[in-house]
Write a protein that holds these residues in place. Structure first.
Motif, short mmCIF file in Angstrom:
data_model
loop_
_atom_site.label_atom_id
_atom_site.label_comp_id
_atom_site.label_asym_id
_atom_site.label_seq_id
_atom_site.Cartn_x
_atom_site.Cartn_y
_atom_site.Cartn_z
N PHE A 132 0.85 -1.19 0.00
CA PHE A 132 0.00 0.00 0.00
C PHE A 132 0.89 1.23 0.00
CE2 PHE A 132 -2.58 2.87 3.02
CZ PHE A 132 -3.09 3.61 1.95
N THR A 133 0.82 2.00 -1.06
CA THR A 133 1.60 3.23 -1.19
C THR A 133 0.65 4.41 -1.12
OG1 THR A 133 3.22 2.13 -2.60
CG2 THR A 133 3.20 4.53 -2.64
N ASP A 134 0.87 5.31 -0.17
CA ASP A 134 0.00 6.46 0.04
C ASP A 134 0.76 7.74 -0.29
OD1 ASP A 134 -1.80 8.37 0.85
OD2 ASP A 134 -2.19 7.48 2.82
N VAL A 135 0.41 8.35 -1.43
CA VAL A 135 1.06 9.60 -1.83
C VAL A 135 0.09 10.78 -1.76
CG1 VAL A 135 2.80 8.49 -3.27
CG2 VAL A 135 0.59 9.11 -4.29
N THR A 136 -1.04 10.60 -1.10
CA THR A 136 -2.02 11.66 -0.96
C THR A 136 -1.44 12.83 -0.17
OG1 THR A 136 -2.87 10.68 1.08
CG2 THR A 136 -3.93 10.02 -0.97
N CYS A 137 -2.01 14.02 -0.37
CA CYS A 137 -1.52 15.17 0.39
C CYS A 137 -2.60 16.25 0.45
CB CYS A 137 -0.27 15.75 -0.25
SG CYS A 137 0.67 16.82 0.89
N GLY A 138 -2.87 16.72 1.65
CA GLY A 138 -3.82 17.80 1.84
C GLY A 138 -3.41 19.04 1.04
N GLY A 139 -4.38 19.66 0.40
CA GLY A 139 -4.11 20.85 -0.40
C GLY A 139 -3.70 20.57 -1.83
N ALA A 140 -3.58 19.31 -2.21
CA ALA A 140 -3.10 18.96 -3.55
C ALA A 140 -4.05 19.45 -4.63
CB ALA A 140 -2.90 17.46 -3.67
N VAL A 141 -3.48 19.96 -5.71
CA VAL A 141 -4.20 20.27 -6.93
C VAL A 141 -3.67 19.34 -8.02
CG1 VAL A 141 -4.64 22.68 -6.30
CG2 VAL A 141 -2.53 22.10 -7.49
N THR A 142 -4.26 19.43 -9.20
CA THR A 142 -3.87 18.51 -10.27
C THR A 142 -2.38 18.59 -10.59
OG1 THR A 142 -4.67 20.20 -11.82
CG2 THR A 142 -6.13 18.35 -11.37
N VAL A 143 -1.82 19.80 -10.54
CA VAL A 143 -0.39 19.96 -10.83
C VAL A 143 0.47 19.20 -9.82
CG1 VAL A 143 1.02 21.87 -9.95
CG2 VAL A 143 0.28 21.89 -12.24
N ASP A 144 0.02 19.11 -8.57
CA ASP A 144 0.76 18.36 -7.55
C ASP A 144 0.73 16.87 -7.82
OD1 ASP A 144 1.45 20.62 -5.92
OD2 ASP A 144 -0.61 20.67 -5.21
N VAL A 145 -0.40 16.38 -8.30
CA VAL A 145 -0.47 14.96 -8.67
C VAL A 145 0.54 14.67 -9.77
CG1 VAL A 145 -1.92 13.14 -9.67
CG2 VAL A 145 -2.88 14.71 -7.97
N LEU A 146 0.59 15.54 -10.76
CA LEU A 146 1.50 15.34 -11.90
C LEU A 146 2.96 15.44 -11.49
CD1 LEU A 146 -0.44 17.40 -14.58
CD2 LEU A 146 -0.28 14.90 -14.42
N SER A 147 3.28 16.36 -10.58
CA SER A 147 4.69 16.61 -10.26
C SER A 147 5.21 15.82 -9.06
CB SER A 147 4.90 18.11 -10.00
OG SER A 147 4.16 18.53 -8.87
N LYS A 148 4.30 15.40 -8.17
CA LYS A 148 4.75 14.82 -6.91
C LYS A 148 4.22 13.42 -6.61
CE LYS A 148 4.95 19.42 -4.80
NZ LYS A 148 4.42 20.29 -3.72
N GLN A 149 3.14 13.02 -7.28
CA GLN A 149 2.49 11.77 -6.88
C GLN A 149 2.62 10.64 -7.90
OE1 GLN A 149 -1.53 12.35 -5.41
NE2 GLN A 149 -0.95 14.10 -4.15
N LEU A 150 2.88 10.96 -9.14
CA LEU A 150 2.96 9.92 -10.17
C LEU A 150 4.08 8.92 -9.91
CD1 LEU A 150 2.38 11.85 -13.52
CD2 LEU A 150 0.78 10.32 -12.35
N SER A 151 5.10 9.35 -9.18
CA SER A 151 6.23 8.46 -8.91
C SER A 151 5.82 7.24 -8.10
CB SER A 151 7.34 9.21 -8.16
OG SER A 151 6.85 9.73 -6.93
N GLY A 152 4.67 7.29 -7.46
CA GLY A 152 4.19 6.13 -6.70
C GLY A 152 3.64 5.03 -7.58
#
Length: 266
Positions: free
Chosen positions: A79-99
């Motif tokens: 189970f990999t949790d890359v969620t983050c409060g305050g995230a916008v779509t740009v954050d998913v693209l830049s910070k979360q896709l690596s999961g």
């Protein structure tokens, strides 16, 4: 157990809450997911579990959020949790896709709410009156195609990074009971609550349309939260005067979001 096929959208059904969105089946099917499933949770504060008991001060991730609860219920250890409060779509693209990877079996996500400036619209209604509230919601609804474009790009990136995953996009609940009596310290007035719920419906409709284009599965949370929004006697969403205002409570995740997701996944 590996599950390679992408789930298609369920048929549209009428909702008592008049959201008019796609919803998960009323009865859960047998789950295809088990301890061998590789699961990645993505998205904003609604997926992180802000409102539950928080253990991660940076992103507000909580073991009481629906991702952790769903993983535990299925015995999932990868189970990999890359969620983050305050995230916008740009954050998913830049910070979360690596999961994500080609080995990822399941992805869940809530995203788009922060791209619309949802919190700002609530403050406008509270501070500037009914006419300004309607104008703010009208502007937000008119801007939904731009939000849809951002979400489309985000879903395309998820599909590219995790081509074999089943992807479940969870919608947002209405935050307010529109007609209940309620203190201004807890929620806006009735007219403003109806306007803000109109905004939530438009957002969910935008998300469901993008989900259809991506070939993912939209999970409508609203039927599971119906009767439990702010101003309800048994609210599963925190009121205005709270450090985690307008986020689900632990009950909201356990009794609202988790059953919604489980009804789609088994």
């Amino acid at each position: 157990m590996r599950r390679r096929s992408i789930l298609l959208l369920s048929a549209a059904v009428p909702l008592a809450a008049a959201l008019g969105l796609l919803t998960a089946p009323a009865h859960a099917q047998t789950s295809a997911y088990d301890s061998t499933t590789k699961y990645v949770a993505m998205g904003d504060s609604y997926s992180a579990g802000v409102g539950g008991a928080t253990t991660d001060l940076d992103c507000g991730r909580s073991p009481q959020g629906y991702p952790a609860l769903w993983a535990k219920a299925h015995g999932i250890t990868s189970f990999t949790d890359v969620t983050c409060g305050g995230a916008v779509t740009v954050d998913v693209l830049s910070k979360q896709l690596s999961g994500l990877s080609a080995d990822t079996d399941v992805v869940t996500i809530t995203i788009g709410g922060n791209d619309t400036g949802w919190g700002e619209k609530v403050l406008t209604c509270l501070q500037s009156g009914d006419a300004a509230c309607t104008a703010a919601v009208d502007q937000a609804v008119a801007n939904m195609p731009a939000v849809g474009s951002k979400v489309d790009a985000t879903y395309a990136a998820i599909k590219n990074a995790a081509p074999n995953a089943d992807v479940y996009v969870l919608g947002y609940p209405n935050l307010f009971e529109a007609t209940a009596s309620c203190s201004v310290w807890i929620a806006p007035n009735q007219f403003q609550r109806k306007e803000l719920n109109r905004f939530a419906r438009a957002l969910n409709q935008t998300l469901s349309a993008s989900v259809a284009k991506a070939g993912f599965r939209f999970v409508d949370a609203q039927p599971f939260f119906a009767g439990h929004a702010v101003c309800s006697s048994k609210s599963w969403i925190y009121p205005i005067v709270n450090l985690t205002a307008l986020h689900p409570t632990a009950d909201g995740y356990r009794l609202g979001y988790l059953p919604a997701l489980t009804s789609a996944t088994g």
